[in-house]
Design a protein around this motif. Structure first.
Motif, PDB file in Angstrom:
ATOM      1  N   SER A   1      20.829  -8.917  -7.172  1.00 43.98           N
ATOM      2  CA  SER A   1      22.085  -8.242  -7.504  1.00 43.98           C
ATOM      3  C   SER A   1      22.200  -6.958  -6.691  1.00 43.98           C
ATOM      4  O   SER A   1      21.551  -6.790  -5.656  1.00 43.98           O
ATOM      5  N   THR A   2      22.998  -6.022  -7.170  1.00 44.62           N
ATOM      6  CA  THR A   2      23.185  -4.746  -6.462  1.00 44.62           C
ATOM      7  C   THR A   2      22.122  -3.723  -6.826  1.00 44.62           C
ATOM      8  O   THR A   2      22.092  -2.629  -6.255  1.00 44.62           O
TER       9      THR A   2
ATOM     10  N   GLU B   1      25.061 -11.134  -1.717  1.00 45.57           N
ATOM     11  CA  GLU B   1      24.599 -11.867  -0.531  1.00 45.57           C
ATOM     12  C   GLU B   1      23.941 -10.958   0.500  1.00 45.57           C
ATOM     13  O   GLU B   1      23.170 -11.429   1.345  1.00 45.57           O
ATOM     14  N   ASN B   2      24.217  -9.645   0.428  1.00 47.84           N
ATOM     15  CA  ASN B   2      23.571  -8.709   1.354  1.00 47.84           C
ATOM     16  C   ASN B   2      22.073  -8.585   1.084  1.00 47.84           C
ATOM     17  O   ASN B   2      21.343  -8.037   1.913  1.00 47.84           O
ATOM     18  N   LYS B   3      21.641  -9.080  -0.069  1.00 47.72           N
ATOM     19  CA  LYS B   3      20.218  -9.051  -0.397  1.00 47.72           C
ATOM     20  C   LYS B   3      19.472 -10.233   0.223  1.00 47.72           C
ATOM     21  O   LYS B   3      18.254 -10.351   0.061  1.00 47.72           O
ATOM     22  N   PHE B   4      20.177 -11.092   0.906  1.00 50.56           N
ATOM     23  CA  PHE B   4      19.557 -12.255   1.550  1.00 50.56           C
ATOM     24  C   PHE B   4      19.798 -12.166   3.046  1.00 50.56           C
ATOM     25  O   PHE B   4      20.935 -12.050   3.497  1.00 50.56           O
ATOM     26  N   SER B   5      18.719 -12.206   3.807  1.00 48.83           N
ATOM     27  CA  SER B   5      18.829 -12.026   5.257  1.00 48.83           C
ATOM     28  C   SER B   5      17.995 -13.056   5.996  1.00 48.83           C
ATOM     29  O   SER B   5      16.960 -13.515   5.502  1.00 48.83           O
TER      30      SER B   5
ATOM     31  N   GLN C   1      16.857 -19.724   7.353  1.00 48.75           N
ATOM     32  CA  GLN C   1      16.990 -19.552   5.906  1.00 48.75           C
ATOM     33  C   GLN C   1      17.182 -18.067   5.563  1.00 48.75           C
ATOM     34  O   GLN C   1      16.518 -17.196   6.111  1.00 48.75           O
ATOM     35  N   LYS C   2      18.085 -17.807   4.640  1.00 41.69           N
ATOM     36  CA  LYS C   2      18.317 -16.434   4.190  1.00 41.69           C
ATOM     37  C   LYS C   2      17.338 -16.119   3.066  1.00 41.69           C
ATOM     38  O   LYS C   2      17.342 -16.775   2.026  1.00 41.69           O
ATOM     39  N   ILE C   3      16.518 -15.113   3.305  1.00 42.88           N
ATOM     40  CA  ILE C   3      15.418 -14.776   2.402  1.00 42.88           C
ATOM     41  C   ILE C   3      15.752 -13.537   1.579  1.00 42.88           C
ATOM     42  O   ILE C   3      16.379 -12.595   2.074  1.00 42.88           O
ATOM     43  N   LEU C   4      15.319 -13.545   0.326  1.00 43.24           N
ATOM     44  CA  LEU C   4      15.561 -12.413  -0.563  1.00 43.24           C
ATOM     45  C   LEU C   4      14.802 -11.182  -0.063  1.00 43.24           C
ATOM     46  O   LEU C   4      13.600 -11.234   0.214  1.00 43.24           O
ATOM     47  N   THR C   5      15.522 -10.063   0.052  1.00 37.68           N
ATOM     48  CA  THR C   5      14.934  -8.813   0.535  1.00 37.68           C
ATOM     49  C   THR C   5      15.254  -7.689  -0.449  1.00 37.68           C
ATOM     50  O   THR C   5      16.018  -7.854  -1.401  1.00 37.68           O
TER      51      THR C   5
ATOM     52  N   PRO D   1      11.559  -8.152   3.456  1.00 33.14           N
ATOM     53  CA  PRO D   1      11.410  -9.401   2.706  1.00 33.14           C
ATOM     54  C   PRO D   1      10.512  -9.194   1.497  1.00 33.14           C
ATOM     55  O   PRO D   1       9.504  -8.486   1.570  1.00 33.14           O
ATOM     56  N   ILE D   2      10.878  -9.790   0.383  1.00 28.66           N
ATOM     57  CA  ILE D   2      10.092  -9.670  -0.843  1.00 28.66           C
ATOM     58  C   ILE D   2       9.086 -10.816  -0.885  1.00 28.66           C
ATOM     59  O   ILE D   2       9.468 -11.991  -0.953  1.00 28.66           O
ATOM     60  N   ILE D   3       7.827 -10.475  -0.831  1.00 26.94           N
ATOM     61  CA  ILE D   3       6.747 -11.458  -0.884  1.00 26.94           C
ATOM     62  C   ILE D   3       6.495 -11.826  -2.339  1.00 26.94           C
ATOM     63  O   ILE D   3       6.449 -10.961  -3.219  1.00 26.94           O
TER      64      ILE D   3
END
Length: 593
Positions: free
Chosen positions: A211-212, A357-361, A393-397, A403-405
């Motif tokens: 989310s934001t 969607e800005n949280k996925f890169s 692939q757009k990864i959660l950051t 990137p969030i491991i």
């Protein structure tokens, strides 16, 4: 009569320091003489005979054991400390307080309690302290205070600054933040289980991260690691930090194999001593977790009966849909990343969840590397393998595109340990943006700058445009927080050398030489050998422990990857559960897995 030379450390040799004139000191150097105290001269022969029991008169080459060498080191070290630190009136006063409390008053109290004489109790105290007289006890207490002062003087901020580049090169410090979601689960590598609340919390944490909200905001209110209450900050992680292997080596693996911001991956592998076997185990196996599957955890969190609300025949808890999803996607002790497998609109329509969607890169070097478990039906059975998710692939950051491991880890049992899932970001990697050029084309060590001890102003905005550091990565008007972080840097730098006392010794000796105080060559040779042997032994032991932890980690990952065929096929087994019957002996019979 000469005392045993080891007792010299108990004698207050000087009352002046290096900055004062020592011309009137009773401690002088003469050829063949180690020390002169009063009318007594202590020669190298006295030292050998006293400490090593060697017959110098034979002229044979000496061989000295560890205890003898340590005794030389201890004596000379204590002498150098006495030389380095002046005896102040404050020290004397504090020592006298100690003597009153720990000797005179303690002897009276003990005599009263034990029904003995004060004299007997005083003798016991002296014996326990390893001295013969109260004057020697006084000297011992004074030396202890000088040691503390000497150590504190060595750890000045100027010295910390000098040590920082070596610390960075040797220890590879990571500034790490994380969110821990604890689960009530066993450490089983396959078909593990979690509770309804666990499933809901995992889904909720990921939903919030997508989310934001910032990573820190989610960590502050959702992390089960109370030690990371400062917005998920877990501080500085070095090679020696005793974090669980999954946590530590997932960050190492990312930088060594996938992080395109790292300019020199060979340097990463060298400094982190990453085994060659890691190439095949973690260098080729990054795992993807579809966002929708984590949201399914919430959807199925409380589902323990069939669609008709009846108990499911032949089912065990591993057959609950939440546990099938958990075991397939999140019970992975390797390194995983959450990727966007559906559009934001599809996520909203299906789950009622609004994502940012800005949280996925797309992360170069990483987005094309993800693999996911695929259950491929072969006749009446399944062949489960890791297959590529695809490209771009757009990864959660986090909010700054780190990137969030995600990794599954645990240690210990019950209250002494935990089982859970870590969501990790490297706030600052030691291998990204390592150097830059200054105004005069000089090379700037950006990592050293990040661990600067400079504390910014908390009352002005003059620091607003400065580069972030470990101290100010989160701005505050509470100076004590900045001081706490500065202390954390100092403590971490101290870990650079497990034998830092040797460096203090060498520093004291260098200063002593400046005022023409020297150590007999043969004594110095013994001490140098003692120090180098101690350092080499410590480094060997540390390297061996580190290597063993890597081997154990890689073996566990290899085993888990070999057991994937025992994971329950997701679609068929959830369908069988919802229908109310698990086929006995079939692919969804968890009791046979």
């Amino acid at each position: 009569m000469k005392k045993h030379i080891a007792a010299l450390s108990l004698v207050s040799l000087l009352t002046c320091g290096f900055m004062a004139s020592c011309s009137s000191s009773p401690v002088k150097h003469k050829d063949g003489v180690i020390l002169t105290i009063g009318d007594e001269e202590y020669t190298i022969n006295d030292a050998y005979a006293d400490l090593a029991g060697l017959d110098i008169e034979t002229g044979k080459k000496y061989v000295i054991g560890q205890d003898g060498a340590k005794a030389y080191y201890t004596v000379v070290n204590n002498v150098l400390i006495q030389l380095a630190v002046p005896t102040t009136e404050t020290m004397k006063s504090l020592v006298e307080q100690e003597i009153d409390e720990k000797y005179y008053q303690a002897a009276k109290d003990n005599a009263s309690s034990n029904g003995t004489s004060v004299k007997e109790e005083r003798e016991k105290i002296l014996e326990g302290e390893g001295v013969d007289t109260v004057d020697e006890l006084r000297s011992k207490y004074l030396l202890a205070r000088k040691k503390t002062r000497n150590t504190n003087d060595f750890y000045s901020d100027d010295n910390y600054k000098k040590l920082t580049p070596e610390y960075i090169e040797t220890m590879s410090p990571y500034h790490v933040r994380h969110i821990l979601v604890k689960v009530e689960s066993t450490s089983s590598l396959i078909n593990s289980t979690i509770t309804e609340d666990n499933a809901k919390k995992l889904a909720n944490v990921v939903k919030r991260l997508a989310s934001t909200e910032t990573f820190g905001q989610v960590a502050l209110t959702a992390s089960d690691d109370t030690s990371s209450s400062d917005y998920g900050d877990v501080g500085i992680m070095t090679k020696d930090t005793s974090f669980v292997s999954e946590f530590k080596y997932s960050l190492y693996g990312y930088d060594a194999f996938f992080n395109n911001k790292v300019e020199d991956k060979a340097l990463v592998k060298e400094r982190l001593a990453i085994p060659e076997e890691a190439e095949d185990v973690i260098g080729k196996n990054n795992f993807g977790i579809p966002l929708s599957k984590i949201l399914d955890l919430n959807k199925y969190a409380d589902v323990t009966t069939s669609t008709d609300k009846l108990n499911v025949e032949n089912a065990v808890s591993a057959n609950y849909p939440r546990n099938i999803i958990w075991s397939k996607y999140l019970n992975n002790h390797g390194t995983s990343y959450i990727y966007l497998d559906k559009t934001a609109e599809e996520i909203k329509d299906e789950y009622g969840v609004v994502i940012n969607e800005n949280k996925f890169s797309v992360i170069p070097g990483l987005s094309d590397s993800l693999k996911v478990l695929k259950n491929n039906k072969v006749g009446d059975d399944y062949n489960t393998t890791y297959e590529s998710v695809g490209t771009n692939q757009k990864i959660l950051t986090d909010e700054t595109s780190n990137p969030i491991i995600v990794t599954r880890a645990g240690t210990g049992s019950s209250d002494a340990g935990y089982q859970g899932v870590h969501f990790i970001i490297a706030q600052r990697s030691p291998f990204v943006n390592m150097t830059s050029k200054g105004d005069n084309n000089e090379e700037i060590n950006n990592i050293a700058s990040y661990y600067s001890l400079t504390i910014p102003s908390t009352t002005t905005e003059e620091e607003e445009e400065s580069d972030p550091t470990y101290i100010n990565f989160i701005k505050t008007d509470d100076r004590s927080i900045y001081e706490k972080r500065a202390t954390a840097i100092r403590d971490s730098i101290k870990s650079l050398d497990g034998n830092m006392e040797y460096r203090i010794f060498e520093d004291n000796y260098a200063k002593a030489k400046e005022v023409n105080i020297t150590i007999d060559e043969r004594v110095k040779e013994i001490i140098d050998t003692y120090i180098s042997t101690g350092r080499e032994s410590a480094e060997y032991s540390k390297a061996l422990t580190y290597e063993k932890s890597w081997i154990a980690y890689l073996e566990a990952l290899t085993l888990q990857q070999l057991l994937v065929n025992r994971t329950l096929p997701e679609d068929e087994c959830i369908a069988q559960f919802e229908s109310g019957t698990i086929t006995k002996g079939g692919v969804c019979d968890a009791s046979k897995k």
